[in-house]
Enzyme design. Structure first.
Site, short mmCIF file in Angstrom:
data_model
loop_
_atom_site.label_atom_id
_atom_site.label_comp_id
_atom_site.label_asym_id
_atom_site.label_seq_id
_atom_site.Cartn_x
_atom_site.Cartn_y
_atom_site.Cartn_z
N ARG A 1 13.28 -8.54 11.59
CA ARG A 1 12.62 -7.84 12.70
C ARG A 1 11.62 -8.77 13.37
NH1 ARG A 1 10.35 -2.32 10.20
NH2 ARG A 1 8.97 -3.89 9.31
N ARG B 1 11.67 -10.63 4.61
CA ARG B 1 12.45 -9.38 4.64
C ARG B 1 13.63 -9.49 5.60
NH1 ARG B 1 7.64 -4.98 4.65
NH2 ARG B 1 7.51 -5.63 6.82
N LYS C 1 0.82 -1.21 0.00
CA LYS C 1 0.00 0.00 0.00
C LYS C 1 0.85 1.26 0.00
CE LYS C 1 -2.46 -1.02 3.64
NZ LYS C 1 -1.90 -2.37 3.89
N ARG D 1 -9.60 2.48 9.35
CA ARG D 1 -9.17 1.13 9.71
C ARG D 1 -10.32 0.24 10.14
NH1 ARG D 1 -3.82 0.02 10.28
NH2 ARG D 1 -2.37 1.77 10.26
N ARG E 1 -1.16 -10.30 12.57
CA ARG E 1 -1.53 -9.02 11.94
C ARG E 1 -2.62 -9.24 10.88
NH1 ARG E 1 4.01 -6.78 9.82
NH2 ARG E 1 2.69 -5.15 8.93
#
Length: 217
Positions: A161, A127, A13, A88, A172
């Site tokens: 991370r 990542r 996004k 949201r 999430r």
């Protein structure tokens, strides 16, 4: 155009918002930027938000909506804006509709970036970030470093991370499905939703989005 951008974490996004805002000549308004700007400038809403955040509490919708409304009423947003990260939930979407109606404007489209859940997990969990410079980002599949665990740019250590772990990503996604995804049905009832695949190269997704928005206008 006045656009809301929606999609799961890992859908791209932020990247698409930047390109689309530039192509459409409208400001990209993200929740994170709103909070940082208001807090750094010491605005009334920023101070209220900081108070909640410092206390470890969620910032109430009315504060977030107030920040968004102030930003949308600035001169550079006169001809439109692209909202990223807001609303949201359905309550925020309803409040946004009320605020826009009070200002005599309305949304033109809600762009839904669609990505399979397994691809989201693959994108985020793969990542690797450089400890020396967080802007140096690699991926175990899509952008591998020349040497495993070592940054190509500065030689720093690459790490994952904590919030990029697969378990965290799936949590999430659960939050997204429970809280944010319902706004898609809310906006579908208004005939505003335009859904595109967010798979492929960045430029391909941007082109797909621009075509879809043009057809919807």
């Amino acid at each position: 155009m006045r656009i809301v951008l929606v999609g799961p974490p890992g859908a791209g996004k932020g990247t698409q918002a930047a390109y689309l805002a530039k192509n459409l000549a409208i400001p990209h308004i993200s929740t994170g930027d709103l909070f940082r700007a208001n807090i750094s400038q010491g605005t009334e809403l920023g101070l209220r938000a900081k108070g909640y955040m410092d206390a470890g509490q969620l910032v109430p919708d009315e504060v977030t909506i107030g920040m968004a409304r102030d930003r949308m009423n600035q001169p550079d947003a006169e001809n439109g804006f692209l909202l990223d990260g807001f609303p949201r939930n359905v309550a925020q979407a309803e409040a946004l509709d009320e605020a826009l109606q009070a200002d005599g404007v309305k949304l033109d489209a809600v762009l839904d970036l669609e990505v399979p859940e397994d691809e989201v997990v693959k994108r985020i969990a793969g990542r690797r970030i450089c400890r020396n410079d967080s802007s140096h980002v690699f991926h175990v599949t899509y952008s591998r470093p020349k040497q495993d665990g070592v940054c190509d740019v500065c030689g720093g250590e690459l790490y994952q991370r904590d919030d990029d772990s697969e378990d965290t990503v799936r949590k999430r996604l659960e939050v997204y499905h429970t809280q944010t995804e319902p706004i898609i049905d809310y906006y579908k009832a208004q005939g505003l939703v335009v859904t595109i695949s967010a798979l492929g190269k960045v430029a391909e997704v941007t082109g797909r989005a621009m075509d879809a928005l043009e057809r919807s206008s």
